[in-house]
Scaffold this active site. Structure first.
Site, PDB file in Angstrom:
ATOM      1  N   SER A 101       0.832  -1.214   0.000  1.00 10.93           N
ATOM      2  CA  SER A 101       0.000   0.000   0.000  1.00 10.93           C
ATOM      3  C   SER A 101       0.867   1.264   0.000  1.00 10.93           C
ATOM      4  O   SER A 101       1.660   1.461  -0.902  1.00 10.93           O
ATOM      5  CB  SER A 101      -0.969  -0.037   1.180  1.00 10.93           C
TER       6      SER A 101
ATOM      7  N   LYS B 120     -22.384  16.647   6.318  1.00 10.86           N
ATOM      8  CA  LYS B 120     -21.480  17.092   7.373  1.00 10.86           C
ATOM      9  C   LYS B 120     -21.383  16.019   8.462  1.00 10.86           C
ATOM     10  O   LYS B 120     -22.402  15.516   8.940  1.00 10.86           O
ATOM     11  CB  LYS B 120     -22.000  18.408   7.980  1.00 10.86           C
TER      12      LYS B 120
END
Length: 318
Positions: free
Chosen positions: A129, A181
């Site tokens: 990764s 949000k």
């Protein structure tokens, strides 16, 4: 008849004095030992402190554990690029990855360094990764035949603890400025709108990762995307599919630097990163590092990943 009391009194004083003398002598021996130990450490520190090597050398930058952004590391890599006595940099990697921003920062820093110095990556046990992203920033990549490499991808994990909170009678509420949000919220499953938003975030980071794999490994983008399904492979397979350049370790990296760049393989190798924690931090690092290795805790610091990560496996936080 002689009174034995004065003799007994005198013997007691002599015994007390002898005991005090023995204790005093023991304390002075301890003080002398500590003074000698400090002197030895001072001399050793003068000549053996990491980062104090003089003359032409090869720098070793070790990337281990979880990768994140690091201002000190950025500065150190800039300094290596400016140091004329540093002839090359070996990047020793043993990491499952880390944050996407941390991997990006390290990749970009190594690309800038590679413009002025030869760089070579050596993947030890694991380079996956963001750690593989790091290796892409160097000029050449080595790995052991059975090293683990790859895991090209991006991950966002979310825990839905809504049922648990319902069971224990906790109800959370909030007021937000918009529907996305502070989403996703841990007390409810992702809505389709939230999943789409997070998917776009992951996709943008993933596209950039695939692009640098294609660019740095001279692959067609379609070929890079085929390999970017999150799979891990051994170093041997990594060579076959083009993710790394060759099988080997630091010895082979030194030989490559000599054959490709004319750099003496017998130059001193100076450990440049991680930085020592203080004037004698190298001693503390050695002792604590040895203890952590014995206890099986090496590389398991209290690191919490919050957000987008490029990681082979996310370890549970104890």
């Amino acid at each position: 008849m002689t009174d034995p009391a004065p003799q007994i009194h005198s013997s007691a004083h002599e015994a007390l004095a002898a005991d005090r003398f023995r204790r005093s002598r023991g304390r002075w021996r301890l003080i002398a030992f500590l003074a000698a130990a400090i002197a030895i450490l001072a001399i050793a520190g003068r000549f053996l402190l990491p980062g104090e090597a003089s003359g032409e050398r090869i720098a070793r930058v070790t990337i281990s554990g979880t990768i994140g952004t690091d201002a000190q590391r950025v500065k150190l890599l800039e300094e290596l690029g400016d140091d004329d006595k540093v002839k090359a940099v070996i990047v020793a990697i043993n990491s499952p990855g880390g944050t996407t921003a941390g991997g990006e920062e390290l990749y970009e820093d190594l690309r800038r360094l590679s413009e002025v110095k030869p760089t070579v990556a050596v993947i030890r046990e694991l380079g996956a990764s963001a750690a593989y992203m790091t290796a892409l920033g160097t000029d050449h990549i080595f790995a052991r035949r059975l090293s683990i490499v790859g895991s090209i991808g991006v991950l966002y994990q979310h825990i839905n603890a809504g049922k648990l909170l319902d069971t224990i009678g906790i109800d959370l509420d909030k007021v937000a400025s918009g529907p996305l949000k502070a989403e996703p919220d841990f007390n409810e499953p992702m809505s389709p709108e939230v999943r789409s938003s997070i998917g776009a975030l992951v996709g943008d980071s993933f596209d950039w990762f695939v692009d640098i794999v294609a660019e740095r490994r001279n692959m067609e983008p379609s070929r890079a995307r085929t390999l970017a399904d999150g799979r891990i492979v051994t170093g041997r397979v990594g060579v076959e599919v083009g993710l790394i350049d060759a099988i080997g370790g630091e010895r082979e990296a030194l030989l490559w630097l000599e054959s490709e760049h004319g750099i003496d393989k017998d130059l001193n190798i100076a450990q440049a990163w991680p930085l020592p924690s203080g004037n004698y931090g190298w001693l503390a690092d050695f002792v604590s590092g040895s203890a952590r290795t014995i206890l099986g805790l090496e590389g398991r610091g209290p690191v919490v990943l919050d957000g987008l990560v490029s990681l082979w496996q996310v370890e549970p936080i104890p």
